[in-house]
Structures are given as structure tokens and as C-alpha cells.
Scaffold this active site. Structure first.
Site, PDB file in Angstrom:
ATOM      1  N   GLY A 209       0.833  -1.213   0.000  1.00 45.55           N
ATOM      2  CA  GLY A 209       0.000   0.000   0.000  1.00 45.55           C
ATOM      3  C   GLY A 209       0.854   1.243   0.000  1.00 45.55           C
ATOM      4  O   GLY A 209       2.047   1.183  -0.310  1.00 45.55           O
ATOM      5  N   ASN A 210       0.267   2.367   0.309  1.00 47.13           N
ATOM      6  CA  ASN A 210       1.029   3.619   0.364  1.00 47.13           C
ATOM      7  C   ASN A 210       0.415   4.530   1.415  1.00 47.13           C
ATOM      8  O   ASN A 210      -0.596   4.189   2.025  1.00 47.13           O
ATOM      9  CB  ASN A 210       1.069   4.274  -1.020  1.00 47.13           C
ATOM     10  CG  ASN A 210      -0.309   4.603  -1.528  1.00 47.13           C
ATOM     11  OD1 ASN A 210      -0.966   5.513  -1.027  1.00 47.13           O
ATOM     12  ND2 ASN A 210      -0.792   3.834  -2.511  1.00 47.13           N
ATOM     13  N   ARG A 211       1.039   5.670   1.617  1.00 47.24           N
ATOM     14  CA  ARG A 211       0.670   6.514   2.758  1.00 47.24           C
ATOM     15  C   ARG A 211      -0.473   7.489   2.489  1.00 47.24           C
ATOM     16  O   ARG A 211      -0.753   8.357   3.300  1.00 47.24           O
ATOM     17  CB  ARG A 211       1.892   7.321   3.212  1.00 47.24           C
ATOM     18  CG  ARG A 211       3.028   6.475   3.709  1.00 47.24           C
ATOM     19  CD  ARG A 211       4.116   7.364   4.297  1.00 47.24           C
ATOM     20  NE  ARG A 211       5.373   6.682   4.418  1.00 47.24           N
ATOM     21  CZ  ARG A 211       5.649   5.801   5.383  1.00 47.24           C
ATOM     22  NH1 ARG A 211       4.749   5.521   6.296  1.00 47.24           N
ATOM     23  NH2 ARG A 211       6.824   5.222   5.429  1.00 47.24           N
ATOM     24  N   SER A 212      -1.097   7.390   1.350  1.00 50.72           N
ATOM     25  CA  SER A 212      -2.205   8.305   1.061  1.00 50.72           C
ATOM     26  C   SER A 212      -3.326   8.125   2.091  1.00 50.72           C
ATOM     27  O   SER A 212      -3.653   7.001   2.465  1.00 50.72           O
ATOM     28  CB  SER A 212      -2.746   8.003  -0.346  1.00 50.72           C
ATOM     29  OG  SER A 212      -4.008   8.575  -0.508  1.00 50.72           O
TER      30      SER A 212
END
Ligand code: CTP
Length: 405
Positions: A209-212
Site C-alpha cells: 500500500g502507500n501513505r495516502s
């Protein structure tokens, strides 16, 4: 230009944030609005009527009768005069009174008599804001058709940190401007917005995933709804960040699911704004059971490309004349400049507009503020100055709306 000549009542109540109402009045007057300030008695202990009267160029009213001259401040006439009313800051007490029809002062009597739209910008301490009674009062005020301007998060006058801060005056001005802007421009238009990160499963408990956080996409949805557009929000893995009534929220947790959701909704959309942080790759295999540590070296992760949803929309437009907006989250070149990457991405993706944000070092992701550039396919390059995500969203819609067919 939307606020020019508009008659606006600014209600001020007894909160330490009352000092910000001076800035709000100044911004509204600067935008050409006629401002009538009405204060509660408690508000006059936080900021003087003289300050607000000077900035608004009209007496700041607080009582039914001005005793020195025996003049009657007619609440019914004031309620009819205004094109819009905003109570900023609105304390828990005033919210409670307005939600329950109490009117023991001029401001609450004007609220009850007003025929114009009313916005409340709450300001209070964290626990007061979270209290079920305050939340119920806010729900009730919403149900009566009033607008509630989001509170900010951060350090509060009490020393606590959390939700409850009065929205910044510039944000409040923007919400009011959006209110008037929607009538000529976005009413009835359909917009599709994507928000937040996708999560690509490795096993039932792990993912790539990512930090958005999704905040920018949700802010775009809220502002579009304020402007009267019909909104579909395709949300990746985000919390429910508060969509106003009428926003259709579709959950899509992976890039593949998001592509299907976007394809499903894009055919009806006049504009598509792709704020989601879509994973470029997903694992080739997703384990059915939790991957165990074991003794052996971990197997290399095999990845495969995800569909590029934005590029797909541009290559095969589901609706002619649709405005397509992409986002680019970039760490920049050697000097940290994100513009060269943004220009290259705009050329590569071929969308109408591209919002370029700097990320990393706590910027853009996982924060409530943002900044960047808005690049247009026709060569325009506008800076989006640092501000709340709601403010950035307004600037983005300001650019999109004139391009709508
Ligand atoms: N996007 C998309 N589908 C993907 C990846 C990205 O639709 N699989 C969209 C995003 O929503 C965003 C834009 O494309 O609007 C740019 O995303 P970004 O991740 O910055 O672009 P990439 O093409 O992945 O470029 P990079 O090489 O910088 O990762």
C-alpha cells in the site's frame, strides 16, 4: 467575483476563536460583500464591536435595542436582508440553541427568522465537539438544511490537541464563495472522483500500500457537492472522512476493483478527477492463508503491473468532452523540484489537467494541508499555494468548472 455585492450576516459567538472573525469580515469585505456583524454578548468579551464595526463599515449589533439611541434592531428585517448567514465561530452553546429553536438573543432570533442559507463554523474544545449532544445538534442543524463548515485539527486554546478548531477564515470565505459559485456553474453536472490508497493483498492480513489518507479526494468531493454537482466518490482504503448528503461513495480497495468502479461510473461523468494513489503493481499470487515465517529464506516477491486507470480513460474516453484530471505525487528531481516530473507525466498521461504535489518529508500524504501546481495540457501552469485540502480542492474546481461542456 461570486461574493461581490452579496449581503452576508456574520454571527460571532463567545469563543476564543472570535478573533478570527475579524479576518473573515475583512476577507468578505475585500471580496465586495456587504457584511452585517451580529455578536452575542459573550462574543463582545472576546473581541470588541468597534473592531468588527470598523472592518465591516457598519455597526456591529448585539442587542435587540441600542439603549443609547433607543433604536430597535429588527431581527425579522435582518433575516430578510441577508443573502447568506454564517456563524463563525459557533460555540457549542449557540449550536445547541439554534438546533432547538431557542432565541434569547439577537443572533439566535435572526437565525430563526432568516430565509437565506445559513452556515455554521463550529469552534470548541475537543471533548465538547465530540460529545454526543454536540454531534446530535450538528446532525440536526444539517438535517434542517444548514451548512456545517468543517472544524480543523490541531492545537486548541485549552492546550489539548485534536478536532474542534475554527476553520481558517480563508477556508470559510472559500466555502461561502462556493455557495454562490454553484448556481451558474456546476449545478447538475456529474463528477467522478477517486480518493485514497489501494491495497494489494499478499495474504489475508498483509498488503502492498502507500501513505495516502484520501483526504484530498474527499475534500474534492465535498467541495463539488457544495457547488451543486452530483458526485460519485470511488474510495480506496480510507476512513469515512465525511461526505455530504448526495455524494455516492463506492468502495474499491484494489487497483483492479477501482478500475472497474471508475469504468462503471465514468460514462456519465462530465469530469473525472483521479486523486487516488493507485498501486502500480500487485503481487502475482495472493496467499489464501497467512504466510508463515518458517525457517527458509523468504521467497522473492513476484509482482505484476496493475492497469493504469487514468491512461485507460484518456486512451478510450467513455464520454466525449469529459474533463480528466490526474494527480502526480512526486519527490522531485535532485533539487527537489517537482515541476519537471509533473510536466513529463502530463505529457505521458495526456489528461486535461494534472495536479502535482511534492511528497515525502511529511508533505501531502497523511496531513490536512497541501500545496502544488496545476498544469494544463494547453500549457497553463498555476501554483496552488499552501493551504487546507478543502482550499486546494476549491482551486482545482475553479480550474475544472470553466472547462466543463
Ligand atoms: N493512476 C492510475 N492508475 C494507476 C496508477 C496511477 O489511474 N495504476 C493515476 C493516479 O490516480 C494519478 C495519476 O495516475 O491521477 C498519476 O499517478 P502516479 O502514481 O503519480 O503515476 P504513475 O503513472 O504511477 O507514475 P510513476 O512512474 O511516477 O509512479
Amino acid at each position: 467575483m461570486y461574493l461581490n455585492g452579496k449581503k452576508i450576516i456574520v454571527g460571532v459567538t463567545g469563543s476564543i476563536a472570535a478573533y478570527k472573525s475579524a479576518l473573515l469580515v475583512r476577507l468578505l469585505v475585500k471580496a465586495g460583500a456587504e457584511v452585517q456583524v451580529i455578536m452575542t454578548k459573550a462574543a463582545t468579551e472576546f473581541i470588541t464591536p468597534l473592531t468588527l464595526a470598523t472592518l465591516s463599515r457598519r455597526p456591529a449589533l448585539s442587542a435587540y435595542v441600542q439603549n443609547d439611541v433607543g433604536e430597535w434592531n429588527n431581527h425579522v428585517a435582518l433575516g430578510l436582508w441577508a443573502d447568506l448567514m454564517v456563524i463563525a465561530p459557533a460555540t457549542a452553546n449557540t449550536l445547541a440553541k439554534c438546533a432547538n429553536g431557542l432565541c434569547d438573543d439577537l443572533l439566535t432570533a435572526v437565525y430563526l427568522s432568516a430565509r437565506c442559507p445559513v452556515y455554521f463554523a463550529p469552534a470548541m474544545d475537543l471533548d465538547m465537539f465530540r460529545h454526543p449532544s454536540t454531534q446530535q445538534n450538528l446532525d440536526r442543524l444539517r438535517a434542517y438544511g444548514n451548512g456545517i463548515i468543517e472544524v480543523g485539527t490541531g492545537e486548541l486554546a485549552s492546550g489539548l490537541t485534536g478536532v474542534g478548531r475554527l476553520a481558517e477564515p480563508e477556508d470559510i470565505r472559500q466555502v461561502l464563495q462556493n455557495h454562490f459559485a454553484r448556481i451558474p456553474v456546476a449545478r447538475g453536472k456529474r463528477v467522478l472522483i477517486t480518493a485514497g490508497p489501494t491495497q494489494e493483498d499478499l495474504d489475508p492480513v498483509r498488503f502492498l500500500g502507500n501513505r495516502s489518507s484520501g483526504r484530498q479526494g474527499w475534500a474534492l468531493a465535498r467541495v463539488a457537492a457544495q457547488r451543486g454537482a452530483r458526485v460519485t466518490l470511488v474510495a480506496g482504503h480510507t476512513a469515512d472522512l465525511g461526505a455530504p448528503a448526495g455524494v455516492d461513495v463506492v468502495a474499491a480497495g484494489t487497483a483492479v476493483a477501482m478500475e472497474a468502479a471508475v469504468r462503471g461510473a465514468a460514462a456519465d461523468a462530465d469530469a473525472v478527477v483521479m486523486a487516488a494513489a493507485v498501486a502500480d503493481f500487485r503481487p502475482v499470487d495472493t496467499a489464501a492463508d497467512k504466510i508463515k515465517r518458517g525457517d527458509a529464506e523468504p521467497a522473492p516477491l513476484r509482482l505484476t503491473q496493475n492497469p493504469d486507470i487514468l491512461a485507460g480513460l484518456v486512451a478510450d474516453p467513455p464520454r466525449p468532452g469529459q474533463v480528466v484530471v490526474g494527480f502526480a505525487a512526486e519527490t522531485g528531481d535532485a533539487d527537489g523540484d517537482v515541476l519537471p516530473h509533473g510536466r513529463a507525466k502530463l505529457a505521458r498521461k495526456g489528461c486535461d489537467l494534472l495536479v502535482v504535489n511534492a511528497v515525502g518529508d511529511g508533505k501531502a500524504f497523511e496531513t490536512t494541508d497541501n500545496a502544488g501546481w496545476l498544469l494544463a495540457r494547453d500549457g497553463g501552469e498555476d501554483e496552488l499555494p499552501f493551504g487546507s485540502k478543502a482550499l486546494l480542492a476549491s482551486r482545482i474546481w475553479d480550474a475544472v468548472v470553466p472547462r466543463l461542456r
